[in-house]
Motif scaffolding. Structure first.
Motif, mmCIF file in Angstrom:
data_model
loop_
_atom_site.group_PDB
_atom_site.id
_atom_site.type_symbol
_atom_site.label_atom_id
_atom_site.label_comp_id
_atom_site.label_asym_id
_atom_site.label_seq_id
_atom_site.Cartn_x
_atom_site.Cartn_y
_atom_site.Cartn_z
ATOM 1 N N GLY A 91 0.798 -1.223 0.000
ATOM 2 C CA GLY A 91 0.000 0.000 0.000
ATOM 3 C C GLY A 91 0.827 1.266 0.000
ATOM 4 O O GLY A 91 0.299 2.350 0.218
ATOM 5 N N GLN A 92 2.125 1.132 -0.246
ATOM 6 C CA GLN A 92 3.013 2.289 -0.296
ATOM 7 C C GLN A 92 3.021 2.868 -1.710
ATOM 8 O O GLN A 92 3.128 2.125 -2.696
ATOM 9 C CB GLN A 92 4.440 1.896 0.101
ATOM 10 C CG GLN A 92 4.544 1.352 1.513
ATOM 11 C CD GLN A 92 4.188 2.386 2.555
ATOM 12 O OE1 GLN A 92 4.616 3.530 2.491
ATOM 13 N NE2 GLN A 92 3.372 1.988 3.524
ATOM 14 N N ALA A 93 2.935 4.180 -1.814
ATOM 15 C CA ALA A 93 2.960 4.851 -3.116
ATOM 16 C C ALA A 93 4.384 4.901 -3.651
ATOM 17 O O ALA A 93 5.294 5.364 -2.964
ATOM 18 C CB ALA A 93 2.396 6.250 -2.993
ATOM 19 N N GLN A 94 4.558 4.412 -4.865
ATOM 20 C CA GLN A 94 5.843 4.478 -5.569
ATOM 21 C C GLN A 94 5.700 5.509 -6.688
ATOM 22 O O GLN A 94 4.817 5.368 -7.538
ATOM 23 C CB GLN A 94 6.203 3.105 -6.163
ATOM 24 C CG GLN A 94 6.230 1.970 -5.152
ATOM 25 C CD GLN A 94 7.247 2.206 -4.058
ATOM 26 O OE1 GLN A 94 8.365 2.646 -4.311
ATOM 27 N NE2 GLN A 94 6.843 1.932 -2.817
ATOM 28 N N PRO A 95 6.535 6.541 -6.702
ATOM 29 C CA PRO A 95 6.402 7.554 -7.763
ATOM 30 C C PRO A 95 6.767 6.984 -9.126
ATOM 31 O O PRO A 95 7.618 6.104 -9.244
ATOM 32 C CB PRO A 95 7.384 8.650 -7.335
ATOM 33 C CG PRO A 95 8.357 7.965 -6.445
ATOM 34 C CD PRO A 95 7.637 6.826 -5.790
ATOM 35 N N VAL A 96 6.106 7.492 -10.148
ATOM 36 C CA VAL A 96 6.418 7.134 -11.524
ATOM 37 C C VAL A 96 7.270 8.268 -12.085
ATOM 38 O O VAL A 96 6.903 9.445 -11.966
ATOM 39 C CB VAL A 96 5.130 6.960 -12.372
ATOM 40 C CG1 VAL A 96 5.463 6.694 -13.823
ATOM 41 C CG2 VAL A 96 4.263 5.851 -11.790
ATOM 42 N N ALA A 97 8.383 7.931 -12.692
ATOM 43 C CA ALA A 97 9.268 8.947 -13.262
ATOM 44 C C ALA A 97 8.533 9.728 -14.350
ATOM 45 O O ALA A 97 7.779 9.150 -15.145
ATOM 46 C CB ALA A 97 10.516 8.292 -13.849
ATOM 47 N N ALA A 98 8.752 11.025 -14.381
ATOM 48 C CA ALA A 98 8.096 11.887 -15.360
ATOM 49 C C ALA A 98 8.418 11.455 -16.786
ATOM 50 O O ALA A 98 7.591 11.599 -17.686
ATOM 51 C CB ALA A 98 8.510 13.337 -15.142
ATOM 52 N N THR A 99 9.598 10.900 -17.001
ATOM 53 C CA THR A 99 10.002 10.477 -18.348
ATOM 54 C C THR A 99 9.334 9.178 -18.781
ATOM 55 O O THR A 99 9.401 8.823 -19.952
ATOM 56 C CB THR A 99 11.531 10.299 -18.399
ATOM 57 O OG1 THR A 99 11.916 9.373 -17.377
ATOM 58 C CG2 THR A 99 12.241 11.629 -18.185
ATOM 59 N N ALA A 100 8.682 8.486 -17.862
ATOM 60 C CA ALA A 100 8.041 7.210 -18.203
ATOM 61 C C ALA A 100 6.676 7.399 -18.851
ATOM 62 O O ALA A 100 6.146 6.474 -19.461
ATOM 63 C CB ALA A 100 7.897 6.347 -16.955
ATOM 64 N N LEU A 101 6.096 8.591 -18.727
ATOM 65 C CA LEU A 101 4.784 8.862 -19.290
ATOM 66 C C LEU A 101 4.859 10.038 -20.259
ATOM 67 O O LEU A 101 5.456 11.066 -19.940
ATOM 68 C CB LEU A 101 3.780 9.191 -18.180
ATOM 69 C CG LEU A 101 3.602 8.155 -17.073
ATOM 70 C CD1 LEU A 101 2.660 8.687 -16.001
ATOM 71 C CD2 LEU A 101 3.087 6.846 -17.636
ATOM 72 N N ALA A 102 4.245 9.878 -21.433
ATOM 73 C CA ALA A 102 4.222 10.951 -22.428
ATOM 74 C C ALA A 102 2.774 11.314 -22.733
ATOM 75 O O ALA A 102 1.985 10.459 -23.147
ATOM 76 C CB ALA A 102 4.947 10.515 -23.698
ATOM 77 N N LEU A 103 2.429 12.580 -22.551
ATOM 78 C CA LEU A 103 1.081 13.072 -22.794
ATOM 79 C C LEU A 103 0.944 13.513 -24.241
ATOM 80 O O LEU A 103 1.763 14.270 -24.748
ATOM 81 C CB LEU A 103 0.778 14.249 -21.863
ATOM 82 C CG LEU A 103 -0.530 14.991 -22.106
ATOM 83 C CD1 LEU A 103 -1.729 14.088 -21.807
ATOM 84 C CD2 LEU A 103 -0.585 16.258 -21.272
ATOM 85 N N ASP A 104 -0.097 13.042 -24.909
ATOM 86 C CA ASP A 104 -0.478 13.570 -26.214
ATOM 87 C C ASP A 104 -1.758 14.354 -26.000
ATOM 88 O O ASP A 104 -2.861 13.821 -26.116
ATOM 89 C CB ASP A 104 -0.689 12.447 -27.233
ATOM 90 C CG ASP A 104 -1.009 12.988 -28.622
ATOM 91 O OD1 ASP A 104 -1.145 14.221 -28.784
ATOM 92 O OD2 ASP A 104 -1.139 12.167 -29.560
ATOM 93 N N GLY A 105 -1.600 15.617 -25.635
ATOM 94 C CA GLY A 105 -2.742 16.471 -25.338
ATOM 95 C C GLY A 105 -3.449 16.983 -26.569
ATOM 96 O O GLY A 105 -4.560 17.493 -26.484
ATOM 97 N N GLN A 106 -2.828 16.838 -27.748
ATOM 98 C CA GLN A 106 -3.445 17.305 -28.990
ATOM 99 C C GLN A 106 -4.434 16.289 -29.547
ATOM 100 O O GLN A 106 -5.279 16.626 -30.363
ATOM 101 C CB GLN A 106 -2.362 17.609 -30.034
ATOM 102 C CG GLN A 106 -1.376 18.675 -29.604
ATOM 103 C CD GLN A 106 -2.057 19.976 -29.237
ATOM 104 O OE1 GLN A 106 -2.930 20.446 -29.947
ATOM 105 N NE2 GLN A 106 -1.675 20.560 -28.107
ATOM 106 N N ALA A 107 -4.307 15.031 -29.129
ATOM 107 C CA ALA A 107 -5.224 13.989 -29.594
ATOM 108 C C ALA A 107 -6.593 14.200 -28.957
ATOM 109 O O ALA A 107 -6.723 14.854 -27.929
ATOM 110 C CB ALA A 107 -4.678 12.612 -29.227
#
Length: 189
Positions: A91-107
């Protein structure tokens, strides 16, 4: 996938002064009512269009990472990923690296692609949380004019026709207001 509102917009897409001017109100003794109607109208227009108007913070909760590596977001438009975390078996929160997720906000709908290593989900439900900013921008000026006009007209309608008109509008918005939202409505297939 569950979207959870974290923080409402800092301002409404229509100011109290704009609403008062539109209604030709000289006095401010009904400002509290008018402000409530503007907020309610924004929420109705957001629901009808399937779009967030002024920037607001949301949390997207997932049980598991999708096998395709793509998360199609239920909110639009999305401009930023604020944070992401995965809960392990303890139940411990593990951060996700910012570089692991890519947002496509234009889609449309916006999507997030997994582009790096992400922690494994440990618990069976609600193991992944992604916090995002959804909306056209931080100020009312960023909101498209037809959507702002729809909020203004709906709030004015409710102010002028007090009573059951709001409950009728909840069933089906008036045609002239739906016409303002039509170009922005998210299509679902």
């Amino acid at each position: 996938m569950t979207p959870i509102a974290l923080e409402p917009p800092a301002s409404e897409p229509v100011s109290l002064a704009e609403a008062r001017l539109f209604l030709r109100l000289d006095q401010n003794d009904e400002d509290d009512l008018l402000a409530t109607l503007v907020t309610a109208a924004r929420l109705m227009i957001e629901a009808a269009a399937g779009r967030c108007l002024v920037d607001q913070q949301w949390r997207i909760v997932l049980d598991r990472w999708p096998p395709s590596g793509e998360i199609r977001l239920p909110l639009s438009p999305v401009s930023q990923i604020l944070a992401a975390r995965v809960y392990d078996l303890l139940g411990q929160a593990q951060p996700v690296a910012a570089t692991a997720l890519a947002l496509d906000g234009q889609a449309d709908p916006p999507s997030i692609r997994l582009e790096g290593e992400v922690p494994e989900a440990g618990r069976p439900r609600g193991a992944i949380e992604i916090d995002v900013v959804a909306g056209y921008g931080a100020t009312p000026d960023a909101v498209p004019a037809p959507l702002r006009q729809a909020v203004l007209r709906l709030a004015a309608r409710w102010f002028e026709q007090r009573g059951d008109v709001a409950s009728r509008d909840a069933q089906a918005l008036p045609v002239e207001i739906m016409a303002l939202t039509a170009p922005y409505r998210r299509v679902r297939l």
